[in-house]
Every structure is written in C-alpha cells, then in structure tokens.
Design an enzyme around this catalytic site. Structure first.
Site, PDB file in Angstrom:
ATOM      1  CG  ASP A 162     110.337  17.496  16.532  1.00 58.65           C
ATOM      2  OD1 ASP A 162     109.868  19.178  17.112  1.00 58.65           O
ATOM      3  OD2 ASP A 162     111.027  17.120  15.446  1.00 58.65           O
ATOM      4  CD1 TRP A 196     113.452  18.082  10.721  1.00 58.82           C
ATOM      5  CD2 TRP A 196     114.646  17.011  12.160  1.00 58.82           C
ATOM      6  NE1 TRP A 196     114.063  18.955  10.224  1.00 58.82           N
ATOM      7  CE2 TRP A 196     115.130  18.276  10.975  1.00 58.82           C
ATOM      8  CE3 TRP A 196     115.987  16.733  12.049  1.00 58.82           C
ATOM      9  CZ2 TRP A 196     116.705  18.414  10.764  1.00 58.82           C
ATOM     10  CZ3 TRP A 196     117.044  16.658  11.976  1.00 58.82           C
ATOM     11  CH2 TRP A 196     117.325  17.966  11.402  1.00 58.82           C
ATOM     12  CE  LYS A 229     114.138  23.735  14.070  1.00 59.46           C
ATOM     13  NZ  LYS A 229     115.603  24.233  12.710  1.00 59.46           N
TER      14      LYS A 229
HETATM   15  C1  LIG Z   1     110.954  19.843  13.120  1.00 57.42           C
HETATM   16  C2  LIG Z   1     112.570  19.023  13.844  1.00 57.42           C
HETATM   17  N1  LIG Z   1     112.805  18.723  14.552  1.00 57.42           N
HETATM   18  C3  LIG Z   1     114.249  18.442  15.292  1.00 57.42           C
HETATM   19  C4  LIG Z   1     114.631  18.848  14.361  1.00 57.42           C
HETATM   20  C5  LIG Z   1     116.529  19.289  15.287  1.00 57.42           C
HETATM   21  O1  LIG Z   1     116.495  19.595  15.658  1.00 57.42           O
HETATM   22  P1  LIG Z   1     117.921  19.291  17.330  1.00 57.42           P
HETATM   23  O2  LIG Z   1     119.015  20.279  15.844  1.00 57.42           O
HETATM   24  O3  LIG Z   1     117.643  20.993  18.033  1.00 57.42           O
HETATM   25  O4  LIG Z   1     118.361  17.799  17.666  1.00 57.42           O
HETATM   26  C6  LIG Z   1     114.643  20.072  13.629  1.00 57.42           C
HETATM   27  C7  LIG Z   1     116.438  20.625  13.437  1.00 57.42           C
HETATM   28  O5  LIG Z   1     116.182  21.303  12.411  1.00 57.42           O
HETATM   29  C8  LIG Z   1     113.743  20.412  13.292  1.00 57.42           C
HETATM   30  O6  LIG Z   1     113.345  21.370  12.166  1.00 57.42           O
END
Ligand SMILES: Cc1ncc(COP(=O)(O)O)c(C=O)c1O
Length: 361
Positions: free
Chosen positions: A172, A103, A196
């Site tokens: 994030d 991510w 989550k």
């Molecule tokens: C730490 C993290 N950041 C970003 C994301 C991406 O999120 P989204 O699907 O809401 O764009 C995830 C998804 O699993 C994640 O675990």
C-alpha cells in the site's frame, strides 16, 4: 487570484499549482472538444488519450516492463484491502502481513473478514507503531507479503523494502507513491489511493504483475476482479474520468517539470530534513517516530502539552499554514509534505515553528 494557503493536509492534499492551473485553463473546453473533461464520453478519443498517457507516463517514471499492468480502480485504497486476499490468496495457501499501524491493521482486518489464512509476521504495535520492524521471518512459499510502505498516521516509512526470498511483495503506497524511485522487481503489486501524492480522491492506481492475474478466481463479482480491469484498460464501466485526468497531469508534471523520480526524491529529502533538523535541535518539538523509520512524507511531532499543540495549530492557521493537526486517533501534530508541497512552504513552516517556540517559552 485568491490567496492560497500553505497546505499540509494529509489527504486529500496539496496538488501542484501548475496542474490546478492547467485544469482551470482547459476546464470549459477540453482540447477543442467544446466540452469539459467532466462531460466528454469515456469512450471518446479525448478520454482514451488521457488514460493512455497516464499509463505511459507511469510506465516511464517507474521503468515498468511488460510484465506489469497499470490499472485504475474506484473504491479507494480501502477496497484494495479486500480485493487483494479475494483475488490473490487461494484457499489452502497463506499470506504474510506486516502491521505498521492503522492502515496495515485495516488491511489485515479485511483479509480476516473473508476468513483467509493470513499471518501477521511482524508488528510495531508494542511501541505504538513508532518504528518499522526489522529482520522479519517471512513464511516460505506464502502467496504474498503485504506491507504499508508509508504510515500516514504514525509518520513512519520503509527506508528499504524487506527481502521476502521471492514471495511477491504487495505494498500500500497510498501516501508515498512516486515520492522516490522504485525498483518494481520484488513487487507483485503496488497500489495507491490518489488523493495524497498523485491526484484527487476517487481513484486508486494499481500496478500489478501480470502472472498474479492467473490466480483470480472466476467466481468473483466482475467489479471485484482485477482481471475485469486488466481486460478492459480500466474501462469495463465508467471510470472516474476527472480523477484519472488529474492524475495524468500530475504524472506529466513529475516527468516534465520535476524531471523524474530521482529529482523528486532529492527535493523530498531536503524538505523532510528541514523539519527533522529543527525537531532534533529543539527540546520543544519532539518527533514521534524512531529516527531510522521516519517518513519523508508525514512528519509527526508533539509539543510539550496538548494546550500548546492546540495553540500551535490555531496560530499556524492564522498565519496561512493549514492541516497541521495530527490524525484524530493519535493527536499531536503532523506536517504532510507530499510531492506537491514546495520547499518554500516547508521553509516557511520551519520559520513559523521557530518563532512559535520562542514566543511560547
Ligand atoms: C497508507 C494509507 N492506506 C490507505 C488509506 C485509505 O485510503 P482510501 O481513503 O483511499 O480508502 C489511507 C488514507 O488515508 C492511507 O494513508
């Protein structure tokens, strides 16, 4: 009621049962409106009360001062990857990024697509992202430092946040938001896709320090500017009403049933310890993250071979444990034990893991 499984999904993930029951109970007639929350106008008092209560609860849970504003934005955490450099990194300045796995890497890629001047100041790629980098040399005067507080796929988490010498941190927190108390002071912004720890998919919660909003360039499209959301209490256009409503109920559960973030953190530590203790005392299960970088939320582990891993996941499912397969990009196994996963579910999993080990030897 139909049987519910022990849900260890990485996201969308388990929600607190009392929240689901409350949604069910008021689904056809929301607060005497004669309508479902999915049918009321977002301009109504009913929805105003929902979004304002969600904001008030998050402010209380995190002790937010008036310097910070709470926003709800669609497009997931992934859209934040693009919006952050677009809004907060003016031409002629640089920003620092720490790469701790999938991510973070995606956040970095979105800044590079925009040809922004960013520096990757640390990475744990050299050991397949099994750890959180330490002693990082940040760039003095950078516009911000971006980190991923919990690495959902690699099973690592920042235990303490780095000292950036006054440069605003942007984190994030999609997979560990509200899992423990947070001192917001070093942060310019934190954001979390809801699906989550705080609700269903469809909304990303953003907490931004108001002075950063002064950086937002005028020329951006309205829906990509934080100022648009800030000026209109996140209702410039139709917001994701059902997702925000569910987040509100999860925040109420955190405040009133769990009793706040200290208590949530204690419960999360106990759950994580139960699985890590088992792994540490076993030569059958091996954790993939360094001990000092382990995540309280996503416990990633391997079995002696892939065949056993496939059997483990299949037998777990037969026994009522869902979501234990590791992310498709890394394989192995993963137990996601977010806020809503009970200690009872974790203890049942640990018992199952013990039995599986004994019968597989
Ligand atoms: C730490 C993290 N950041 C970003 C994301 C991406 O999120 P989204 O699907 O809401 O764009 C995830 C998804 O699993 C994640 O675990």
């Amino acid at each position: 009621m139909s049987k519910r499984i022990y849900n260890f999904n990485a996201g969308p993930a388990a929600l607190p049962l009392p929240v689901l029951e409350e949604i069910q109970a008021e689904f056809l007639d929301f607060k005497g409106s004669g309508m479902s929350i999915t049918e009321v106008s977002h301009r109504s008092k009913w929805f105003d009360d929902v979004i304002n209560d969600a904001i008030a609860r998050s402010r209380r849970l995190l002790n937010l001062s008036d310097d910070y504003q709470v926003l709800f934005i669609q497009g997931g955490a992934s859209m934040q990857f693009a919006m952050i450099p677009m809004n907060f990194l003016p031409d002629g300045q640089t920003a620092d990024y720490v790469d701790t796995g999938t991510w973070s890497t995606k956040a970095i890629a979105e800044a590079r697509i925009q040809e922004k001047a960013i520096q990757m100041v640390a990475s744990s790629k050299d050991r397949n992202y099994a750890y959180i980098p330490k002693q990082i040399a940040f760039t003095p005067g950078a516009a911000y430092v971006h980190i991923t507080s919990n690495n959902t796929i690699k099973g690592t988490q920042w235990a303490d946040y780095p000292d950036t010498a006054g440069v605003p941190l942007i984190a994030d927190m999609s997979s560990d938001f509200l899992c423990r108390p947070l001192d917001i002071a070093p942060f310019g912004m934190v954001y979390a896709g809801a699906q989550k720890n705080i609700g269903p998919a469809g909304v990303c919660m953003v907490i931004v320090r108001k002075d950063l909003l002064d950086r937002v360039p005028e020329g951006l499209p309205s829906m990509l500017k934080y100022t648009t959301y800030a000026a209109k209490n996140s209702m410039y256009n139709t917001p994701p009403c059902f997702a925000i409503y569910t987040v509100q109920l999860v925040l109420k559960w955190l405040e009133e049933t769990v009793g706040g973030l200290e208590k949530m953190a204690a419960a999360n530590r106990e759950k994580a310890k139960a699985i890590y203790d088992l792994m540490d005392s076993s030569s059958f299960y091996s954790g993939t993250a360094d001990a000092d970088s382990r995540s309280m939320m996503n416990v990633t582990f391997r079995l002696p071979n892939e065949e056993l891993e496939a059997q483990f996941v299949a037998q777990a499912l037969e026994n009522g444990f869902g979501g234990l397969k590791g992310h498709r990009s890394v394989g192995g196994c993963r137990a996601s034990i977010y806020n809503a996963t009970s200690l009872e579910a974790v203890q049942a999993l640990v018992d199952f893991m013990r039995t599986f080990e004994e019968t597989s030897r």
